[in-house]
Scaffold this motif. Sequence first.
Motif, mmCIF file in Angstrom:
data_model
loop_
_atom_site.group_PDB
_atom_site.id
_atom_site.type_symbol
_atom_site.label_atom_id
_atom_site.label_comp_id
_atom_site.label_asym_id
_atom_site.label_seq_id
_atom_site.Cartn_x
_atom_site.Cartn_y
_atom_site.Cartn_z
ATOM 1 N N GLN A 46 0.879 -1.173 0.000
ATOM 2 C CA GLN A 46 0.000 0.000 0.000
ATOM 3 C C GLN A 46 0.911 1.215 0.000
ATOM 4 O O GLN A 46 1.690 1.408 0.937
ATOM 5 C CB GLN A 46 -0.898 0.012 1.231
ATOM 6 C CG GLN A 46 -1.803 1.233 1.350
ATOM 7 C CD GLN A 46 -2.851 1.302 0.253
ATOM 8 O OE1 GLN A 46 -3.607 0.359 0.064
ATOM 9 N NE2 GLN A 46 -2.876 2.396 -0.480
ATOM 10 N N TYR A 48 1.699 5.369 -0.302
ATOM 11 C CA TYR A 48 1.217 6.748 -0.155
ATOM 12 C C TYR A 48 2.263 7.671 -0.767
ATOM 13 O O TYR A 48 3.438 7.602 -0.404
ATOM 14 C CB TYR A 48 1.016 7.099 1.317
ATOM 15 C CG TYR A 48 -0.081 6.307 2.007
ATOM 16 C CD1 TYR A 48 -1.369 6.818 2.124
ATOM 17 C CD2 TYR A 48 0.189 5.044 2.546
ATOM 18 C CE1 TYR A 48 -2.377 6.102 2.761
ATOM 19 C CE2 TYR A 48 -0.810 4.315 3.179
ATOM 20 C CZ TYR A 48 -2.086 4.847 3.282
ATOM 21 O OH TYR A 48 -3.079 4.129 3.907
ATOM 22 N N TYR A 133 3.587 0.586 2.879
ATOM 23 C CA TYR A 133 3.031 -0.149 4.011
ATOM 24 C C TYR A 133 2.618 -1.551 3.579
ATOM 25 O O TYR A 133 2.338 -1.798 2.400
ATOM 26 C CB TYR A 133 1.786 0.554 4.545
ATOM 27 C CG TYR A 133 2.012 1.816 5.339
ATOM 28 C CD1 TYR A 133 1.972 1.802 6.734
ATOM 29 C CD2 TYR A 133 2.222 3.033 4.704
ATOM 30 C CE1 TYR A 133 2.138 2.971 7.468
ATOM 31 C CE2 TYR A 133 2.401 4.201 5.417
ATOM 32 C CZ TYR A 133 2.354 4.164 6.811
ATOM 33 O OH TYR A 133 2.526 5.314 7.532
ATOM 34 N N HIS A 135 0.049 -4.921 5.243
ATOM 35 C CA HIS A 135 -0.876 -5.331 6.287
ATOM 36 C C HIS A 135 -0.144 -6.212 7.292
ATOM 37 O O HIS A 135 0.755 -6.974 6.934
ATOM 38 C CB HIS A 135 -2.055 -6.094 5.676
ATOM 39 C CG HIS A 135 -3.225 -6.208 6.599
ATOM 40 N ND1 HIS A 135 -3.314 -7.185 7.581
ATOM 41 C CD2 HIS A 135 -4.361 -5.458 6.710
ATOM 42 C CE1 HIS A 135 -4.449 -7.044 8.253
ATOM 43 N NE2 HIS A 135 -5.092 -6.002 7.749
ATOM 44 N N SER A 178 2.050 8.423 9.996
ATOM 45 C CA SER A 178 0.661 7.962 9.971
ATOM 46 C C SER A 178 -0.317 9.118 10.145
ATOM 47 O O SER A 178 -1.391 9.138 9.542
ATOM 48 C CB SER A 178 0.439 6.919 11.064
ATOM 49 O OG SER A 178 -0.886 6.420 11.021
ATOM 50 N N GLU A 179 0.052 10.099 10.962
ATOM 51 C CA GLU A 179 -0.808 11.273 11.169
ATOM 52 C C GLU A 179 -1.021 12.030 9.858
ATOM 53 O O GLU A 179 -2.103 12.575 9.618
ATOM 54 C CB GLU A 179 -0.188 12.208 12.204
ATOM 55 C CG GLU A 179 -0.185 11.667 13.622
ATOM 56 C CD GLU A 179 0.662 12.522 14.557
ATOM 57 O OE1 GLU A 179 1.219 13.548 14.085
ATOM 58 O OE2 GLU A 179 0.772 12.163 15.743
ATOM 59 N N GLY A 182 -2.611 9.150 7.095
ATOM 60 C CA GLY A 182 -3.858 8.521 7.509
ATOM 61 C C GLY A 182 -3.866 7.015 7.369
ATOM 62 O O GLY A 182 -4.914 6.413 7.132
ATOM 63 N N ALA A 183 -2.708 6.375 7.538
ATOM 64 C CA ALA A 183 -2.629 4.918 7.426
ATOM 65 C C ALA A 183 -3.370 4.245 8.578
ATOM 66 O O ALA A 183 -3.306 4.697 9.721
ATOM 67 C CB ALA A 183 -1.175 4.473 7.416
ATOM 68 N N ASP A 184 -4.066 3.170 8.266
ATOM 69 C CA ASP A 184 -4.790 2.422 9.292
ATOM 70 C C ASP A 184 -3.828 1.746 10.252
ATOM 71 O O ASP A 184 -2.685 1.440 9.900
ATOM 72 C CB ASP A 184 -5.676 1.346 8.637
ATOM 73 C CG ASP A 184 -6.798 1.951 7.806
ATOM 74 O OD1 ASP A 184 -7.165 3.116 8.072
ATOM 75 O OD2 ASP A 184 -7.293 1.259 6.895
ATOM 76 N N ASP A 185 -4.304 1.453 11.449
ATOM 77 C CA ASP A 185 -3.467 0.805 12.459
ATOM 78 C C ASP A 185 -3.072 -0.618 12.070
ATOM 79 O O ASP A 185 -2.129 -1.169 12.637
ATOM 80 C CB ASP A 185 -4.184 0.783 13.812
ATOM 81 C CG ASP A 185 -4.297 2.171 14.429
ATOM 82 O OD1 ASP A 185 -3.518 3.058 14.027
ATOM 83 O OD2 ASP A 185 -5.168 2.358 15.303
ATOM 84 N N ASP A 186 -3.813 -1.203 11.130
ATOM 85 C CA ASP A 186 -3.476 -2.579 10.736
ATOM 86 C C ASP A 186 -2.412 -2.633 9.647
ATOM 87 O O ASP A 186 -2.125 -3.701 9.101
ATOM 88 C CB ASP A 186 -4.729 -3.344 10.287
ATOM 89 C CG ASP A 186 -5.454 -2.675 9.128
ATOM 90 O OD1 ASP A 186 -4.971 -1.633 8.642
ATOM 91 O OD2 ASP A 186 -6.507 -3.193 8.707
ATOM 92 N N LEU A 187 -1.803 -1.472 9.345
ATOM 93 C CA LEU A 187 -0.721 -1.416 8.375
ATOM 94 C C LEU A 187 0.603 -1.162 9.075
ATOM 95 O O LEU A 187 0.667 -0.415 10.057
ATOM 96 C CB LEU A 187 -0.969 -0.305 7.345
ATOM 97 C CG LEU A 187 -2.178 -0.471 6.424
ATOM 98 C CD1 LEU A 187 -2.318 0.749 5.525
ATOM 99 C CD2 LEU A 187 -2.075 -1.740 5.591
#
Length: 221
Positions: A46, A48, A133, A135, A178-179, A182-187
């Motif tokens: 993934q 960004y 990133y 998963h 991440s801030e 906006g990456a999810d916590d599962d990444l």
Amino acid sequence: MDVYEAVDSRRAVRAFSDEPVPMDVLERVLAAATRAPSSGNLQPWQLYVVTGEPLAELKRRATARALAGDPGDEREYPMYPAELTSPYLDRFAAAAAQRYQALGIRRDAPDRPVRIAALNSEAFGAPAVLFCYLHRTMGPGQWADAGMYLQTIMLLLRAEGVHSCPQVMWTMFRRTVSEIVGADDDLVLLCGVAVGFEKEDAVRVRTGRADLTETVRFIGP
């Protein structure tokens, strides 16, 4: 540029100009890179792509942490084995000495760690940074896939006349990254890749490589 020239000219550049990389170039490279090898065609990465004001804000926050002596976020994976032995340790030490000498940072400088972190958190001036990133459920095979994907990107960038620098350092400031993205916590953040055009007056460093006889064995006639 043929593939041999792209491979030979790819190196980790640590002095970028502020000239932006055209978005159509980034889109063309990333579209072509989807053909990178992927076991089972999982395509586990993934990505960004951060530029402009979001990147400037990320650099400000990360650099503030670096200059404050922040040791960084808890690592989610080890960057190197706990104990490196020869010949790996020898290669690491030689490359580090060459790299930071070119950046004007003495090995015995008391502020060396802070200066190195600050340079990295500025992405060496790059106008774009790619954050890769995976998963958390992915295993070593998928991490290998992500490495091949990023190498494909870096070679395609060379074909476009653009340089890059992979930066695992960003995992130290993964919460700040991440801030912004906006990456999810599962990444899990694998690394960042600084992208841009090299400064014309940059000191160019080309680290050595082991002789083929040290790393390759031919079996058969």
